[in-house]
Design an enzyme around this catalytic site. Structure first.
Site, PDB file in Angstrom:
ATOM      1  N   ASP A 102     -28.044  19.849-101.429  1.00 48.40           N
ATOM      2  CA  ASP A 102     -29.201  18.965-101.623  1.00 48.40           C
ATOM      3  C   ASP A 102     -30.430  19.606-100.982  1.00 48.40           C
ATOM      4  OD1 ASP A 102     -29.538  18.172 -98.794  1.00 48.40           O
ATOM      5  OD2 ASP A 102     -27.719  16.985 -99.027  1.00 48.40           O
ATOM      6  N   HIS A 117     -24.423  27.695 -99.487  1.00 49.36           N
ATOM      7  CA  HIS A 117     -23.619  27.309-100.656  1.00 49.36           C
ATOM      8  C   HIS A 117     -24.482  27.063-101.894  1.00 49.36           C
ATOM      9  CE1 HIS A 117     -19.883  25.923 -98.105  1.00 49.36           C
ATOM     10  NE2 HIS A 117     -20.029  27.231 -98.161  1.00 49.36           N
ATOM     11  N   CYS A 125     -27.967  32.023-114.384  1.00 41.04           N
ATOM     12  CA  CYS A 125     -27.388  32.465-115.655  1.00 41.04           C
ATOM     13  C   CYS A 125     -26.260  33.440-115.330  1.00 41.04           C
ATOM     14  CB  CYS A 125     -28.444  33.126-116.541  1.00 41.04           C
ATOM     15  SG  CYS A 125     -27.714  33.806-118.058  1.00 41.04           S
ATOM     16  N   CYS A 150     -32.840  35.646-120.135  1.00 42.10           N
ATOM     17  CA  CYS A 150     -32.334  36.541-121.197  1.00 42.10           C
ATOM     18  C   CYS A 150     -32.286  35.883-122.569  1.00 42.10           C
ATOM     19  CB  CYS A 150     -30.950  37.086-120.827  1.00 42.10           C
ATOM     20  SG  CYS A 150     -29.650  35.826-120.805  1.00 42.10           S
ATOM     21  N   GLY A 187     -22.082  17.264 -88.796  1.00 38.56           N
ATOM     22  CA  GLY A 187     -21.635  16.637 -90.047  1.00 38.56           C
ATOM     23  C   GLY A 187     -20.782  17.519 -90.927  1.00 38.56           C
ATOM     24  N   SER A 189     -16.648  19.000 -91.506  1.00 39.97           N
ATOM     25  CA  SER A 189     -15.253  18.787 -91.096  1.00 39.97           C
ATOM     26  C   SER A 189     -14.597  20.069 -90.604  1.00 39.97           C
ATOM     27  CB  SER A 189     -14.453  18.211 -92.264  1.00 39.97           C
ATOM     28  OG  SER A 189     -14.443  19.131 -93.332  1.00 39.97           O
ATOM     29  N   ASN A 213     -20.846  14.947 -84.705  1.00 38.31           N
ATOM     30  CA  ASN A 213     -20.109  14.553 -85.911  1.00 38.31           C
ATOM     31  C   ASN A 213     -19.532  13.155 -85.718  1.00 38.31           C
ATOM     32  OD1 ASN A 213     -19.350  15.623 -88.512  1.00 38.31           O
ATOM     33  ND2 ASN A 213     -17.216  15.603 -87.836  1.00 38.31           N
ATOM     34  N   GLU A 215     -16.562  12.297 -86.122  1.00 40.54           N
ATOM     35  CA  GLU A 215     -15.220  12.395 -85.520  1.00 40.54           C
ATOM     36  C   GLU A 215     -14.971  13.859 -85.166  1.00 40.54           C
ATOM     37  OE1 GLU A 215     -12.874  11.112 -88.832  1.00 40.54           O
ATOM     38  OE2 GLU A 215     -13.450  12.845 -90.020  1.00 40.54           O
ATOM     39  N   ALA A 231     -24.813  10.503 -87.705  1.00 35.24           N
ATOM     40  CA  ALA A 231     -25.830  11.557 -87.551  1.00 35.24           C
ATOM     41  C   ALA A 231     -27.223  10.977 -87.315  1.00 35.24           C
ATOM     42  CB  ALA A 231     -25.827  12.457 -88.794  1.00 35.24           C
TER      43      ALA A 231
HETATM   44  P1  OAD Z   1     -16.679  17.269 -95.474  1.00 35.94           P
HETATM   45  O1  OAD Z   1     -16.679  16.123 -96.418  1.00 35.94           O
HETATM   46  O2  OAD Z   1     -15.480  18.139 -95.441  1.00 35.94           O
HETATM   47  O3  OAD Z   1     -16.926  16.757 -93.981  1.00 35.94           O
HETATM   48  C1  OAD Z   1     -17.954  15.872 -93.683  1.00 35.94           C
HETATM   49  C2  OAD Z   1     -17.899  15.560 -92.189  1.00 35.94           C
HETATM   50  O4  OAD Z   1     -18.984  14.697 -91.886  1.00 35.94           O
HETATM   51  C3  OAD Z   1     -16.621  14.825 -91.753  1.00 35.94           C
HETATM   52  O5  OAD Z   1     -16.112  15.426 -90.564  1.00 35.94           O
HETATM   53  C4  OAD Z   1     -17.088  13.391 -91.477  1.00 35.94           C
HETATM   54  O6  OAD Z   1     -16.383  12.768 -90.415  1.00 35.94           O
HETATM   55  C5  OAD Z   1     -18.533  13.632 -91.077  1.00 35.94           C
HETATM   56  N1  OAD Z   1     -19.410  12.465 -91.364  1.00 35.94           N
HETATM   57  C6  OAD Z   1     -19.337  11.561 -92.357  1.00 35.94           C
HETATM   58  N2  OAD Z   1     -20.329  10.688 -92.283  1.00 35.94           N
HETATM   59  C7  OAD Z   1     -21.072  11.032 -91.204  1.00 35.94           C
HETATM   60  C8  OAD Z   1     -22.242  10.496 -90.590  1.00 35.94           C
HETATM   61  N3  OAD Z   1     -22.879   9.424 -91.064  1.00 35.94           N
HETATM   62  N4  OAD Z   1     -22.719  11.104 -89.484  1.00 35.94           N
HETATM   63  C9  OAD Z   1     -22.102  12.212 -88.968  1.00 35.94           C
HETATM   64  N5  OAD Z   1     -20.991  12.761 -89.510  1.00 35.94           N
HETATM   65  C10 OAD Z   1     -20.489  12.187 -90.621  1.00 35.94           C
HETATM   66  O7  OAD Z   1     -18.004  18.123 -95.795  1.00 35.94           O
HETATM   67  P2  OAD Z   1     -18.355  19.618 -95.370  1.00 35.94           P
HETATM   68  O8  OAD Z   1     -17.741  19.967 -94.083  1.00 35.94           O
HETATM   69  O9  OAD Z   1     -19.811  19.776 -95.523  1.00 35.94           O
HETATM   70  O10 OAD Z   1     -18.259  23.375-100.509  1.00 35.94           O
HETATM   71  O11 OAD Z   1     -17.650  20.433 -96.513  1.00 35.94           O
HETATM   72  C11 OAD Z   1     -17.794  21.833 -96.535  1.00 35.94           C
HETATM   73  C12 OAD Z   1     -17.770  22.335 -97.946  1.00 35.94           C
HETATM   74  O12 OAD Z   1     -16.612  21.832 -98.618  1.00 35.94           O
HETATM   75  C13 OAD Z   1     -18.918  21.847 -98.811  1.00 35.94           C
HETATM   76  O13 OAD Z   1     -20.086  22.623 -98.658  1.00 35.94           O
HETATM   77  C14 OAD Z   1     -18.358  21.979-100.185  1.00 35.94           C
HETATM   78  C15 OAD Z   1     -17.020  21.350 -99.918  1.00 35.94           C
HETATM   79  O14 OAD Z   1     -16.012  21.615-100.808  1.00 35.94           O
HETATM   80  C16 OAD Z   1     -18.225  23.771-101.796  1.00 35.94           C
HETATM   81  O15 OAD Z   1     -18.298  22.987-102.730  1.00 35.94           O
HETATM   82  C17 OAD Z   1     -18.073  25.250-101.949  1.00 35.94           C
END
Ligand code: OAD
Length: 247
Positions: A102, A117, A125, A150, A187, A189, A213, A215, A231
Site C-alpha cells: 500500500d 515487496h 510488464c 512495448c 506489525g 509476524s 506488534n 503479539e 500500532a
Molecule cells: P502478517 O499477516 O504475517 O503479520 C501481521 C502481524 O501484524 C501479526 O503479527 C499481527 O499480530 C500484527 N498485527 C495485526 N494487527 C495489528 C495492529 N493493529 N497493530 C499492531 N500489530 C498488528 O503480515 P506480514 O508480516 O506483513 O508478502 O507478512 C509478510 C509478507 O507475507 C507480506 O508482505 C506478504 C505476505 O505473504 C507477499 O505477498 C510476498
C-alpha cells in the site's frame, strides 16, 4: 546490564524500521496471517506466485485489482503518521523498509522509504520488464491490456513481489542494516524471509532491536525490547519516547 532508559535519542545515529501488514490493519487493510487474514481466504499459491499467474492470470489480476482499489481508499493511521514525524524530528538517519504494497507511508509523509515487496500502484510488464505508475485512476489490469512500453498484451501484472521471487532493493537494505544502531520491527509476524532475518542481521552488527506488534512475532527472542498492542497506540508512544530521549 544496560537498561532501555539509558539509551537517548542522540545515542542512535541510524534507525531502520521494518513494517508489515499490522501497521496498516487499523487503516482497514487486511493482514495476511491473522484469523480473518488474506491467507485464510485465498491460497497464496494461487494468487501470489509466478506459477499461479501462469495457471490462471485472471484470478491473480482480479485479486490485485480488488486489493489496489481497497488500498487506494485507505488513509494512514496514527502509526504511519508517527513514523513520518520521527523522520522529520530526528537529526540522524531514519529509513522505513516496508513489506507493504500500500502507499500509506508515503501518504503520511515518510520520504526515506523502501518498498521491498513492490507497490500496488505500479504495474510491471513481464514481457519487456518496464514498470508503469498504476494508480486508482488507471483501468483494471487484464490479459487484454497492452503494455504502455512495448505495446504487447498478455504480460501486464502488478509490480508486487510474489513468493519465489527476489524482493527489491536488497543491496540498499543490506547497506542500511550494516549501519543501523536501532532496528524497530512493526506489525509483522516474522514468517517471511528475507525480511524476517533482518532483526538477526541488525543484532549481529550490534544494533539495539525493538518489536512493536500486537503479539510476539516468530523472531521475538531476538528483540531487546518488545511492546505489544495496537500500532496506532504503541507506535506514537514509542516515537514520543525516542524524541524525548527516553527510549
Ligand atoms: P502478517 O499477516 O504475517 O503479520 C501481521 C502481524 O501484524 C501479526 O503479527 C499481527 O499480530 C500484527 N498485527 C495485526 N494487527 C495489528 C495492529 N493493529 N497493530 C499492531 N500489530 C498488528 O503480515 P506480514 O508480516 O506483513 O508478502 O507478512 C509478510 C509478507 O507475507 C507480506 O508482505 C506478504 C505476505 O505473504 C507477499 O505477498 C510476498
Amino acid at each position: 546490564m544496560i537498561s532501555g532508559a539509558q539509551f537517548s535519542m542522540r545515542s542512535f545515529r541510524h534507525i531502520t524500521i521494518l513494517t508489515g501488514a499490522g501497521i496498516s490493519a487499523e487503516s482497514g487493510i487486511s493482514t495476511f496471517r491473522d484469523k480473518d487474514g488474506i491467507w485464510a481466504k485465498y491460497d497464496y499459491r494461487d494468487v501470489a506466485t509466478p506459477e499461479g499467474f501462469a495457471r490462471n492470470p485472471k484470478l491473480v489480476l482480479d485479486f490485485y485489482n480488488m486489493r489496489r482499489k481497497a488500498s487506494a481508499m485507505a488513509k494512514p493511521n496514527a502509526a504511519h503518521l508517527a513514523l513520518a514525524r520521527l523522520e522529520q524530528a530526528y537529526d540522524g538517519r531514519v529509513v522505513v523498509v516496508t513489506q507493504n504494497v500500500d502507499a500509506l507511508h508515503e501518504a503520511a509523509g515518510t520520504q526515506n522509504l523502501i518498498h521491498m515487496h513492490g507497490e500496488h500502484q505500479k504495474a510491471l510488464c513481464s514481457l519487456c520488464g518496464t514498470r508503469h505508475p498504476w494508480g486508482p485512476e488507471y483501468p483494471d489490469l487484464s490479459a487484454e491490456l497492452p503494455c504502455p512500453g512495448c505495446g504487447a498484451s498478455g504480460g501486464m501484472r502488478p509490480d508486487v513481489v510474489w513468493f519465489g521471487e527476489m524482493p527489491y532493493h536488497m543491496g540498499r537494505i543490506a547497506d542500511e542494516l550494516a549501519r543501523t544502531d536501532l532496528f524497530i520491527s512493526i506489525g509483522t509476524s516474522g514468517n517471511v524471509y528475507p525480511a524476517a532475518g533482518f532483526v538477526a542481521e541488525a543484532r549481529d552488527r550490534g544494533a539495539r532491536t525493538v518489536e512493536l506488534n500486537l503479539e510476539p512475532s516468530q523472531g521475538s527472542s531476538l528483540f531487546d525490547e518488545a511492546v505489544h498492542g495496537r500500532a496506532s497506540e504503541i507506535v506514537p508512544a514509542y516515537v514520543d519516547r525516542l524524541i524525548a530521549g527516553m527510549a
